[in-house]
Design a protein around this motif. Structure first.
Motif, PDB file in Angstrom:
ATOM      1  N   THR A 184      24.703  -1.644   1.357  1.00 51.19           N
ATOM      2  CA  THR A 184      25.030  -2.975   1.845  1.00 51.19           C
ATOM      3  C   THR A 184      26.397  -3.426   1.356  1.00 51.19           C
ATOM      4  N   LEU A 185      26.872  -4.512   1.956  1.00 52.07           N
ATOM      5  CA  LEU A 185      28.135  -5.099   1.531  1.00 52.07           C
ATOM      6  C   LEU A 185      28.040  -5.582   0.094  1.00 52.07           C
ATOM      7  N   ASP A 186      26.893  -6.128  -0.299  1.00 50.16           N
ATOM      8  CA  ASP A 186      26.729  -6.609  -1.674  1.00 50.16           C
ATOM      9  C   ASP A 186      26.845  -5.455  -2.671  1.00 50.16           C
ATOM     10  N   ASP A 187      26.311  -4.283  -2.297  1.00 52.14           N
ATOM     11  CA  ASP A 187      26.457  -3.116  -3.165  1.00 52.14           C
ATOM     12  C   ASP A 187      27.927  -2.814  -3.423  1.00 52.14           C
ATOM     13  N   LEU A 188      28.723  -2.889  -2.366  1.00 51.14           N
ATOM     14  CA  LEU A 188      30.147  -2.591  -2.499  1.00 51.14           C
ATOM     15  C   LEU A 188      30.846  -3.644  -3.353  1.00 51.14           C
ATOM     16  N   LYS A 189      30.605  -4.905  -3.046  1.00 50.45           N
ATOM     17  CA  LYS A 189      31.339  -5.976  -3.719  1.00 50.45           C
ATOM     18  C   LYS A 189      31.000  -6.062  -5.198  1.00 50.45           C
TER      19      LYS A 189
END
Length: 870
Positions: A551-556
């Motif tokens: 997910t995007l949260d994983d990346l951020k």
């Protein structure tokens, strides 16, 4: 409801059953999710249910092919389909198949079918297979950029002279928009004489256009296609028949059976052999996966529907490589990408030439692998499954139309569109609207004199509209802004059933822009349309679901996974219609803008994103891996996809070694996969070769040193005894690049990962210090780990102990060990020991790699005098 359908009379009934699916049209909002009750793959759609064997519409091939068909499928469309409806659909398909075969048999002795892609001399026409999942066949395209292309020609043997009727399967490609002019006009020539009918002049859909009656005077004749405009004329097939009242079938399954009968192809696919590993899709991801697995001893088949490898990074599409490779802690992941990487780049305007993409180099690297068999110009059109596992794929030769069966215990979907996974029933997700669209890059070039260009009333009318590169008086146009990556459309169009529409819309935008510049603005008089891709450069469609959904949260948040294995090096890059150019084209914008989102790089994509969660023997690599729409923006670039392919090839080798499936590699053999990540499968370490990546911050040449935080007592310490010792290590990764001398060279710039000693052999790792005379050592310091692209040091050695030699054996130094160290700069003072030999024994390190910038050893200081151990 569960349905089971079998064909006991199939000539392939001894083979694993071929999945036969009710059509799952990829209309608006297609999404596959897991039901907690039924544990089945449901599809939401607002389209009707139908039987189909095309990848854009269904799963598997239709019954006329003579396959054994067995399926257990649940389809959700408001409510389950009733049994009597299922029976009706089944019987209807059987009747269609029977009638198609009967018609073909009845006309075979009196009909001759010429598939356009089989013409012996294509001339200037190009083979276009992109949409054969919808129309059943490739076609020839007159992609002349406004200049009529050279004739395509072939020789045909007629059963006898006489009167024959001609049909040509074609379409008026701009009739979709009710645009005037029929720019795709062409003629059919028989023995050099054009037929009276001009083709490509009517009908928005593919159909058989009647060419009238002709007299065949000689059984051996020549047939040619003559392009009249250079504006994307297209021909699928030509049919000659002596039955003047016969009308050929135009839709599948009847058309597919008709083609096979007249071409003399068997109903059952021919065998192309059994393999250990089958990779479908020959872009960077698939090419790297194939080479990786082949080098590790697997018998590999790579199925690619184009004559070249590289996908978007080929001369056909011309997109440069971006993303990261060869990063710590897995610096050998990316070695194969580096082998395939181009030496030069020039990616905007007329400098973006075909030879830059080095198609032959990619083919040569693949062909050099004795375990790898290439199936170029073959497109996978069906998949055979057995008890939910993939057993084989059916690939169609795009030139001959022949179909082949390839079997294997393990498969990889590297198609980008998740085409194989879809056919196999793999669960997937697809963003309903607002996806990133495909491009057809193009450019213009200056010539020695004036070059006219005809008006294009059928193109997009941009005479009074802005577009990139047009400029505003008195500013001249900027040709480098024409045809770049942002000339992109199809954001809300179905990425399968509407792709010919999207490609042609891109063409209309290109021709409309050039018409406006040449004929309205009257600028660039000596310039010509120089090149345009006719193969779509796609960005987003289906994404297969794995055990981990990134997910995007994983990346951020920079989330770290125990199975992180693929480095990213591209910001979250999502494309949306550019509002500056959207007015008047709402719903069909053709210019995009990019929205970038930063996150700590490199980020390591987990292995669990690289295999299907419900098809147990299916890997995936490339833009169809298990990520959300937002996370796709970071992982979709091709260096990253190539690294995915390398890892998938490594994991496939472990599957064969242990007779296991991809999930077991994570559950049981992750350490072995990490051993392969450490070693790599390249012929040369890719970390030795530089590359350009616009996604990463460029290195700062004059940046100040990044120093560790020394302990307070160090300012009162005496000389560093380690620098006077003879240092012996249990080994180095590379004695030339990572010598033991780096351990005591006094350099501590943590920016410089190249200043470290590295060891990745099985633990423990040993480092010994020896002096000619006994030394009293009271303190030790270890600076270890690596600094990531965001400038943050981490991953120090985690478990170790200091030992001294008492003349007979090694003894532990009390107070000089660690079991869970997290400090890059570790230090300890202890009761002094006197010896000629000290040793650091490392028993644990992240991913099993010891990385050390510096080791320091100190004698007694004024504050520690009197503390001595004999």
């Amino acid at each position: 409801m569960t349905t089971t359908t079998e064909r006991a009379d199939s000539p392939d009934s001894h083979r694993p059953a071929l999945t036969l699916a009710l059509s799952r049209p990829t209309g608006e909002g297609t999404r596959c999710t897991r039901s907690s009750k039924a544990k089945a793959c449901f599809v939401k759609t607002r389209d009707r249910l139908s039987l189909s064997h095309r990848m854009g519409e269904g799963r598997g091939e239709g019954w006329p092919d003579g396959f054994a068909g067995r399926e257990q499928t649940r389809i959700k469309r408001g409510a389950f389909l009733e049994p009597h409806c299922m029976l009706f659909v089944f019987l209807t398909a059987m009747l269609l198949a029977a009638s198609a075969i009967g018609a073909a048999v009845a006309t075979r002795a009196n009909s001759v079918l010429l598939e356009a892609e089989q013409f012996a001399q294509p001339g200037g026409w190009v083979i276009d297979p992109q949409f054969m999942d919808q129309m059943g066949s490739p076609f020839l395209l007159a992609h002349g950029l406004g200049n009529p292309v050279a004739d395509a020609q072939t020789t045909v043997e007629f059963p006898a002279a006489g009167t024959w009727r001609v049909f040509v399967r074609t379409r008026d490609w701009v009739a979709t928009w009710k645009a005037p002019g029929a720019p795709g006009r062409f003629q059919v020539l028989l023995n050099g004489q054009p037929l009276s009918t001009t083709f490509g002049t009517n009908g928005a859909d593919w159909h058989w256009q009647d060419g009238g009656i002709v007299a065949i005077t000689s059984p051996r004749s020549t047939v040619a296609l003559r392009d009249l405009t250079g504006f994307e004329g297209r021909c699928d097939a030509i049919l000659f028949t002596r039955m003047t009242d016969f009308v050929p079938p135009n839709t599948d399954p009847a058309l597919a059976a008709f083609r096979r009968q007249l071409l003399g192809h068997p109903d059952a696919p021919e065998s192309a052999g059994e393999f250990d590993f089958i990779v479908v899709g020959g872009g960077m991801a698939g090419t790297c996966a194939s080479i990786s697995a082949a080098r590790l001893g697997l018998k590999v088949a790579l199925v690619q529907d184009r004559p070249v490898l590289g996908g978007n990074n080929s001369s056909e599409v011309r997109v440069w490589l971006q993303g990261a490779r060869n990063k710590e802690p897995w610096p050998r992941v990316g070695d194969i990408v580096a082998e395939l990487e181009q030496a030069r780049r020039a990616h905007y305007g007329p400098a973006n030439t075909a030879e830059l993409y080095e198609d032959e180099k990619k083919l040569a690297v693949a062909r050099a692998e004795p375990n790898l068999k290439l199936f170029l110009e073959h497109r996978v059109i069906a998949a055979a499954t057995n008890a939910g596992r993939l057993a084989a794929v059916i690939a169609q030769d795009i030139r001959s139309g022949r179909r082949f069966r390839l079997g294997a215990p393990w498969f990889a979907d590297c198609t980008g569109d998740a085409a194989l996974g879809f056919l196999a029933g793999a669960e997937f997700d697809m963003t309903p609207q607002g996806r990133m669209g495909p491009c057809n890059l193009w450019n213009v070039a200056e010539t020695d004199g004036p070059v006219p260009f005809p008006r294009c009333p059928w193109a997009l009318d941009l005479s009074r509209r802005p577009f990139p590169g047009r400029g505003r008086a008195p500013e001249p146009p900027n040709i480098l802004h024409l045809g770049g990556w942002y000339w992109e459309s199809g954001f809300d169009r179905n990425p399968f059933t509407e792709m010919e529409y999207v490609r042609d819309w891109n063409f209309r935008a290109m021709y409309g822009a050039w018409d406006a510049l040449k004929n309205v603005d009257k600028v660039l008089p000596n310039h010509k349309l120089n090149w345009s891709a006719y193969i779509l450069g796609k960005r987003e469609s289906r994404r297969l679901l794995g055990d981990m959904l990134l997910t995007l949260d994983d990346l951020k948040t920079g989330r770290q996974f125990p199975d992180g294995c693929v480095p990213t090096g591209w910001k979250v890059d999502l494309h949306l219609p550019d509002p500056r150019y959207e007015k008047g084209f709402e719903g069909d914008a053709f210019i995009s803008r990019a929205e970038f989102g930063p996150y700590p790089m490199p980020f390591w994509v987990p292995y669990r994103c690289l295999y299907s969660r419900n098809v147990p023997n299916l890997f995936m690599a490339g833009r169809d891996i298990s990520v959300t729409h937002e996370a796709l923006g970071a992982v979709r670039v091709m260096r990253t996809g190539g690294c995915m392919g390398e890892v998938v090839g490594m994991a496939a080798s472990l599957c064969r070694q242990h007779s296991a499936d991809p999930r077991s590699v994570y559950d049981r053999y992750l350490n072995e996969l990490q051993d392969l990540l450490r070693r790599g499968v390249g012929k040369n370490p890719g970390e030795h070769s530089e590359y350009d990546n616009a996604g990463e911050p460029p290195p700062t040449k004059s940046r100040p040193a990044l120093n560790a935080a020394p302990p307070a007592w160090l300012k009162d310490a005496g000389p560093n005894l380690a620098r006077t010792a003879t240092v012996t290590v249990s080994g180095s990764n590379d004695t030339a690049r990572n010598p033991s001398s780096l351990l005591t060279d006094g350099k501590l710039d943590l920016h410089e990962n190249s200043q470290r000693w590295l060891r990745d052999a099985p633990l423990p790792h040993g480092i010994e210090f020896a002096w000619d005379k006994p030394q009293a050592v009271h303190a030790a310091r270890i600076v270890s780990g690596y600094t990531s692209a965001n400038g943050k040091p981490g991953s120090p050695v985690t478990a170790f102990r200091w030992q001294y030699h008492d003349g007979a054996e090694w003894r532990e130094i009390r107070g000089a060990s660690a079991e869970a160290n997290s400090q890059v700069d570790w230090s300890a003072r202890f009761d002094a020991v006197t010896s000629t030999r000290l040793r650091l024994l490392i028993t644990a390190a992240p991913t099993g790699i010891s990385r050390i910038w510096e080791i320091e050893l100190y004698g007694e200081t004024a504050s520690s005098s009197g503390r001595r151990r004999p």
